[in-house]
Scaffold this active site. Structure first.
Site, short mmCIF file in Angstrom:
data_model
loop_
_atom_site.label_atom_id
_atom_site.label_comp_id
_atom_site.label_asym_id
_atom_site.label_seq_id
_atom_site.Cartn_x
_atom_site.Cartn_y
_atom_site.Cartn_z
N GLU A 179 111.00 30.48 50.11
CA GLU A 179 110.12 30.62 48.94
C GLU A 179 109.75 32.07 48.70
O GLU A 179 109.27 32.76 49.59
CB GLU A 179 108.85 29.80 49.13
CG GLU A 179 107.90 29.87 47.94
CD GLU A 179 106.59 29.14 48.17
OE1 GLU A 179 105.54 29.63 47.70
OE2 GLU A 179 106.61 28.07 48.84
N ARG A 193 94.97 35.29 56.20
CA ARG A 193 94.91 33.83 56.26
C ARG A 193 94.96 33.41 57.72
O ARG A 193 96.02 33.13 58.29
CB ARG A 193 96.09 33.22 55.47
CG ARG A 193 96.04 33.57 53.98
CD ARG A 193 97.22 33.00 53.22
NE ARG A 193 97.17 33.38 51.81
CZ ARG A 193 98.15 33.13 50.92
NH1 ARG A 193 99.23 32.49 51.33
NH2 ARG A 193 98.03 33.52 49.67
N ASP A 197 107.61 26.66 42.15
CA ASP A 197 107.94 27.66 43.17
C ASP A 197 109.36 28.16 42.96
O ASP A 197 110.26 27.37 42.63
CB ASP A 197 107.85 27.05 44.58
CG ASP A 197 106.43 26.69 44.99
OD1 ASP A 197 105.49 27.24 44.38
OD2 ASP A 197 106.27 25.86 45.90
N GLN A 244 101.24 40.49 48.46
CA GLN A 244 102.03 40.02 47.33
C GLN A 244 101.64 40.73 46.05
O GLN A 244 100.56 41.30 45.94
CB GLN A 244 101.91 38.51 47.16
CG GLN A 244 100.53 37.99 46.81
CD GLN A 244 100.48 36.46 46.78
OE1 GLN A 244 101.17 35.78 47.53
NE2 GLN A 244 99.67 35.92 45.90
N SER A 273 105.12 31.56 44.02
CA SER A 273 104.44 30.38 43.50
C SER A 273 103.75 30.81 42.22
O SER A 273 103.09 31.86 42.18
CB SER A 273 103.41 29.87 44.52
OG SER A 273 102.67 28.80 43.98
N ASP A 284 90.49 31.71 46.28
CA ASP A 284 91.40 30.59 46.15
C ASP A 284 91.42 29.74 47.41
O ASP A 284 91.42 30.26 48.52
CB ASP A 284 92.82 31.08 45.84
CG ASP A 284 92.88 31.75 44.48
OD1 ASP A 284 92.24 31.23 43.56
OD2 ASP A 284 93.52 32.80 44.36
#
Length: 344
Positions: free
Chosen positions: A258, A110, A245, A125, A261, A56
């Protein structure tokens, strides 16, 4: 870290109780969610071969961790950013019937992520994906799914309070649904983050829809890759987008927060449209995109729910490093120690 995030802060749970509570959340939440959404747990990769189009792009600019594989002629592999497209690919390979899906523990790196009390290089996640009928590609189906996820979060919040009396529940009974265009109209002179702040503070919990497509001011509320969520199809409310979200008001940070998503995924038509909008039509030849355009992949809905994010919120922590083992600059480690914040 700002003074508003640390002033007077004291963790409700000590380190050992925190670890026990993290284990409870990470064990109980996916089980309860799987029961509500009819999900089956599967294994997932940490890295995949580069160039397939399955990894992604998130906002489309983040660099993956890339490395050569010696026993495959130094073929390039990348550590996953998330598993949105991988899940849909796997769902199709396993031939899951409509109404059933998969859930997995995603671990990602990331390296372009900016450090903050809610961001680190390490991402964990629950990634889930569910096979749906083409007729389920609508706003009502999306909202019902969001409500099921929110109910699960609420149940865990109450269970934690029963175990740890200091963790007083803060979430409202219901989650408020609204489109990012509506939020823009409410606060036309505010930035997207300022608008999220106002919405989360007002409602306590919000599902903010239409993330990725341009709004009436000419800007998207936030970036979204063109090849997983459908952010361009018109919905029953007259706006565009079948994604969003989940945002909550975080009383510890005094800010919007948040947790997830998610969205109904692109079909062949919306993929073509979004690739054109994003000037990314060259992706049509990649394995994933070619298969989707040839209608070989199931229609689906899916998303990611941050494990550390949910733990941080439910355990009322001020820094994500209190609930995950990360890599932190020395200045952040020093600042946290000075403010009594116990990083794992």
């Amino acid at each position: 870290m700002t003074s508003t995030q640390t002033q007077g802060y004291q963790s409700i749970l000590d380190r050992r109780a925190t670890e026990a509570a993290i284990d409870y959340i990470k064990t109980s939440f996916p089980k309860r969610l799987s029961e509500k959404l009819n999900l089956f747990k599967v294994s997932c990769p940490v890295a995949i071969i580069d160039g397939t189009g399955i990894n992604d792009d998130l906002n489309g600019i983040e660099r993956p961790v890339r490395f050569p594989i010696k026993n495959q002629g130094d073929k390039s592999a990348v550590v996953v950013h998330s598993l949105a497209k991988w899940k849909r690919w796997t769902l199709s390979q396993l031939s899951f019937p409509k109404g059933e899906g998969i859930i997995t523990d995603m671990r990602a790196l990331r390296p372009d992520e900016d450090y903050s009390p809610i961001h680190s290089l390490y991402v964990d996640q629950w990634d889930w994906e569910k096979s749906i009928d083409a007729n389920d590609r609508n706003l009502n189906y999306l909202k019902r799914t969001v409500e099921s996820i929110y109910e699960t979060i609420k149940e865990i919040e109450v269970s934690l309070f029963e175990q740890y009396q200091g963790l007083i529940p803060t979430l409202p009974e219901k989650i408020h649904m609204m489109h990012s265009e509506e939020l823009l109209q409410d606060y036309p002179n505010a930035t997207p983050k300022e608008r999220e702040y106002e919405a989360a503070k007002k409602y306590g919990a919000v599902f903010l829809m239409g993330i990725g497509g341009k709004l009436s001011n000419g800007d998207a509320h936030d970036g979204r890759a063109p090849d997983y969520d459908d952010w361009s199809s018109q919905n029953a409310d007259g706006y565009f987008g079948l994604n969003g979200d989940i945002l909550v008001w975080n009383p510890v940070l005094q800010n919007s927060f948040e947790l997830s998503s998610m969205g109904i995924r692109v079909n062949a038509e919306s993929l073509i449209n979004q690739l054109e909008i994003a000037n990314a039509t060259s992706r049509k030849t990649l394995l994933f995109h070619k298969s989707l355009l040839e209608r070989k992949l199931t229609e689906s809905i899916g998303g990611g729910i941050g494990q550390s994010r949910l733990c941080m919120f439910l355990l009322q922590k001020t820094h994500i490093g209190e609930v995950q083992a990360g890599i932190w600059p020395e200045e952040i480690i020093t600042s946290c120690k000075e403010n009594g914040i116990d990083l794992i």
